[in-house]
Design an enzyme around this catalytic site. Structure first.
Site, short mmCIF file in Angstrom:
data_model
loop_
_atom_site.label_atom_id
_atom_site.label_comp_id
_atom_site.label_asym_id
_atom_site.label_seq_id
_atom_site.Cartn_x
_atom_site.Cartn_y
_atom_site.Cartn_z
N GLU A 129 -3.64 1.08 -5.19
CA GLU A 129 -4.47 1.55 -4.10
C GLU A 129 -5.39 0.69 -3.56
OE1 GLU A 129 -5.85 5.65 -4.72
OE2 GLU A 129 -7.11 5.64 -3.19
N GLU A 255 -13.48 13.43 -4.59
CA GLU A 255 -12.42 13.47 -3.46
C GLU A 255 -11.21 14.16 -4.16
OE1 GLU A 255 -12.03 9.03 -2.79
OE2 GLU A 255 -13.58 9.08 -1.38
N ASP A 334 -20.19 3.73 0.56
CA ASP A 334 -18.71 3.39 0.03
C ASP A 334 -18.45 1.83 0.71
OD1 ASP A 334 -16.36 3.19 -1.01
OD2 ASP A 334 -15.33 4.81 0.25
N GLU A 362 -11.59 -3.57 0.88
CA GLU A 362 -11.02 -2.54 1.70
C GLU A 362 -11.57 -2.49 2.87
OE1 GLU A 362 -11.76 1.15 -0.48
OE2 GLU A 362 -11.23 2.28 1.21
O1 GCW Z 1 -13.37 4.67 -0.27
C1 GCW Z 1 -12.43 5.23 -1.02
C2 GCW Z 1 -11.26 4.69 -1.13
C3 GCW Z 1 -10.42 5.33 -2.15
C4 GCW Z 1 -10.88 5.12 -3.47
C5 GCW Z 1 -12.31 5.77 -3.54
C6 GCW Z 1 -12.92 5.58 -4.98
C7 GCW Z 1 -9.66 5.02 -5.68
O2 GCW Z 1 -10.79 4.60 0.10
O3 GCW Z 1 -8.99 4.61 -1.98
O4 GCW Z 1 -10.11 5.84 -4.57
O5 GCW Z 1 -13.07 5.15 -2.47
O6 GCW Z 1 -13.70 4.83 -5.07
O7 GCW Z 1 -12.75 6.47 -5.58
#
Ligand code: GCW
Length: 635
Positions: A129, A255, A334, A362
């Site tokens: 991921e 999430e 994030d 990311e």
């Molecule tokens: O920003 C998000 C990412 C997800 C990630 C999540 C997290 C692993 O897009 O891919 O999941 O953060 O940190 O849990």
């Protein structure tokens, strides 16, 4: 093995001390033996000719699990002493010094934090991921594998001082749900042993719903006695079968992942239940704080995602068991290219905390763009809030790994500098991050001064450059929603993730000062006042904290809009200049490595131009205010 040795590719040096010709040791532990082997191999690679007598380096292993080492000068050569783990770090420190052409001096070192780890978001099917460097080397076709890369990876981690590694994605799905159940004990044990040889402990991400999903129980309620028993028995078996296990990393109530909230329990009740189960085995629970409403209605103007983690966890300060560490991302939202430091890291008084950085880029160019994060990590570590300075308050440091099975491990060759710097800063957060960038460059590309100057300069400027041509001033979230790569200024606007800039033809930004969501107050009165006032708020975070009209005057007199236009033009030009500077290294860097980076720079420049034109033209269309310098904007 088809993998680059990265910064451990030692080249012959002209100025080696005589004692590098002979290494003797009284070592017994696997780590002590690894240290001896590394030194012998490393000295040979550095060009030392083996000798049967004469001065030598002696290794003296001491009992214990400590991680410190000491180098002392004795009559017939230096002595490196320490417990096995310490010897590994001492060995790599010596090799690094010599490879850099510096003379090792007597002294001692120990790491600042007891846990310095990398979190893998590797899935059991072999995908990663947010992985930008190929597939997993820990999992293949649904199973964990202990392959050639496992040991090499452990070496790389140890060589920069890291000592923990969480194998699987925090979103635990598919076959990874069975890592707990005994099905893969053999594989996990083998991986654990390979990592442990270099002092690296193995960790697993677990699903909070495991008692329900794998245990066949009707609930995963943390206060249910049968659930507690299930976790205890599971841990008793697992820790026996995999003795090198450090504990669990948990993404709960986040999430869509299961968590204590579903049972009306607090985050502390959830974490403490797991903490109790791992405690008899010396295990720890790393409990992620990434808890927020991910089903926000964009029409809801009151909810502010930036507030969520502090609002959830601060009231629970003091309620967590002492083998729980609260793991907070470096910023409140994030991993955007610029965010303020998470207030959780500077306000919790009675809870152990671990900061989570993201080396996987990311939102910072996905290892196609160069974006060195060393200075950004250092800013977080050095940040001072009401309860003190982050680096003095942390109990551990971790980062989402940027590695995969690509030949160069990190997709972009220059992204390895992030892994290197992260390790060095975890060992000693007082290090100058820039020095580590320079070290990495010299270790990777050798002593050519032009290469060193060019690459270091690229690394040091890269984050600001990326920020300029993507989302300057802390605004964030203008990337393409599914991929998180490339521009889409309104891509996240009407979505459910709580990530809005709410731009109109007059204003942009979310007001997070006292007149707005009040997020700035989470930093306490003094710092809160600085952030809460647009005149004192650091300019690079202006649009994170404030909603402002486009004609707002920046401190240098430019309007806000002009500043955003300028940043995009300047950032893009700087990316083009970095690509050119790299081109000038042709013939000085090995040709395969040169080409790999050149190809990445081509994509970076293409993407930077796209960002510049998409964001600037979108703002032009919204505001109909032209660029003062008359540069091309598209209608
Ligand atoms: O920003 C998000 C990412 C997800 C990630 C999540 C997290 C692993 O897009 O891919 O999941 O953060 O940190 O849990």
């Amino acid at each position: 093995m088809n993998a680059s040795p990265l910064w451990l590719d030692f080249r012959p040096r002209p100025d080696l001390p005589l004692w590098t010709r002979r290494v003797t040791g009284e070592v017994t532990s696997p780590q002590g033996k690894a240290a001896l082997r590394e030194l012998r191999q490393g000295f040979a690679a550095l060009g030392a000719e083996a000798a049967g007598d004469g001065p030598c380096l002696r290794l003296r292993e001491e009992p214990g699990e400590g991680e410190g080492w000491r180098l002392s000068a004795e009559k017939d050569g230096p002595v490196l002493s320490g417990p096995g783990r310490g010897l590994v770090y001492g060995a790599f420190a010596l090799l690094r010094k010599l490879a850099l052409g510096e003379a090792p001096v007597p002294g001692e070192e120990a790491p600042r934090y007891p846990l310095r780890m990398l979190d893998h978001w590797d899935n059991a099917d072999g995908s990663i991921e947010r992985g930008y460097a190929g597939n997993s080397f820990f999992f293949r076709e649904g199973r964990p594998v202990c392959g050639g890369r496992t040991r090499e990876y452990a070496r790389l981690l140890a060589s920069v001082g890291l000592n923990g590694c969480c194998l699987n994605n925090v979103n635990v799905t598919g076959e990874a749900l069975y890592l707990l159940t005994g099905k893969y004990d053999g594989e996990l044990r083998a991986i654990g042993e390979a990592l442990a040889e270099y002092g690296v402990s193995l960790w697993l991400s677990v699903s909070f719903a495991a008692p329900l999903e794998q245990g066949g129980l009707p609930t995963a309620d943390p206060l249910d006695p049968a659930v507690r028993r299930w976790w205890r028995e599971t841990c008793d078996r697992l820790f026996r079968a995999v003795p090198d296990l450090g504990g669990f990393l948990v993404k709960a109530d986040s999430e869509g992942r299961p968590g204590p909230q579903s049972y009306g329990r607090t985050q502390a009740e959830g974490a403490n239940m797991l903490a109790e189960a791992v405690k008899p085995h010396g295990g720890r629970i790393l409990w992620r704080c990434f808890v927020y409403d991910c089903t926000q209605d964009w029409r809801d103007l009151k909810t502010d995602r930036a507030r969520a983690q502090y609002d959830t966890f601060a009231p629970l300060d003091g309620q967590f068991a002492d083998n729980v560490l609260l793991q907070a991302k470096n910023g409140p939202v994030d991993f955007q290219v610029r965010e303020p430091v998470s207030p959780l890291l500077v306000r919790l008084e009675h809870t152990k905390s671990i900061v989570e950085f993201q080396l996987a880029q990311e939102y910072t160019g996905q290892q196609k763009h160069v974006c060195w994060l060393g200075a950004a990590m250092k800013e977080v570590l050095d940040f001072t809030g009401p309860a003190g300075t982050v680096k003095d308050r942390l109990s551990a440091v971790c980062a989402v790994s940027n590695t995969g099975d690509d030949f160069n491990w990190t997709g972009h060759d220059l992204a390895a500098a992030n892994l290197y710097t992260f390790g060095r800063l975890c060992w000693d957060p007082d290090l100058d991050a820039e020095v580590t960038a320079r070290e990495w460059t010299r270790l990777t590309y050798g002593p050519d001064p032009l290469v060193e100057a060019t690459v270091t300069d690229i690394l040091l400027r890269s984050r600001e450059v990326y920020e300029q041509y993507t989302v300057p001033l802390g605004i964030g979230w203008m990337c393409d929603p599914p991929t998180h790569y490339g521009p889409s200024p309104e891509g996240f606007e009407y979505d459910r993730w709580g990530t809005y800039h709410r731009a109109t033809c007059r204003e942009i930004g979310v007001e997070r000062g006292p007149a707005g969501t009040g997020y700035s107050e989470q930093y306490g009165p003094a710092l809160g006042a600085v952030y809460g006032n647009m005149d004192t708020c650091p300019e690079e975070l202006l649009l994170f904290f404030h909603r402002l009209p486009y004609d707002y005057r920046m401190r240098d007199g430019r309007t806000l809009l002009q500043r955003i236009y300028d940043d995009h033009f300047e950032g893009c030009a700087a990316a083009e200049a970095m690509a050119k500077a790299w081109d000038a290294l042709e013939g000085r860097v090995r040709s395969d490595a040169f080409r790999r980076v050149q190809v990445r720079f081509r994509e970076q420049v293409r993407s930077a131009r796209e960002w510049r034109d998409v964001v600037n033209s979108w703002l032009y269309r919204l505001t109909l205010i032209p660029d003062e310098k008359g540069r091309k904007l598209y209608l």
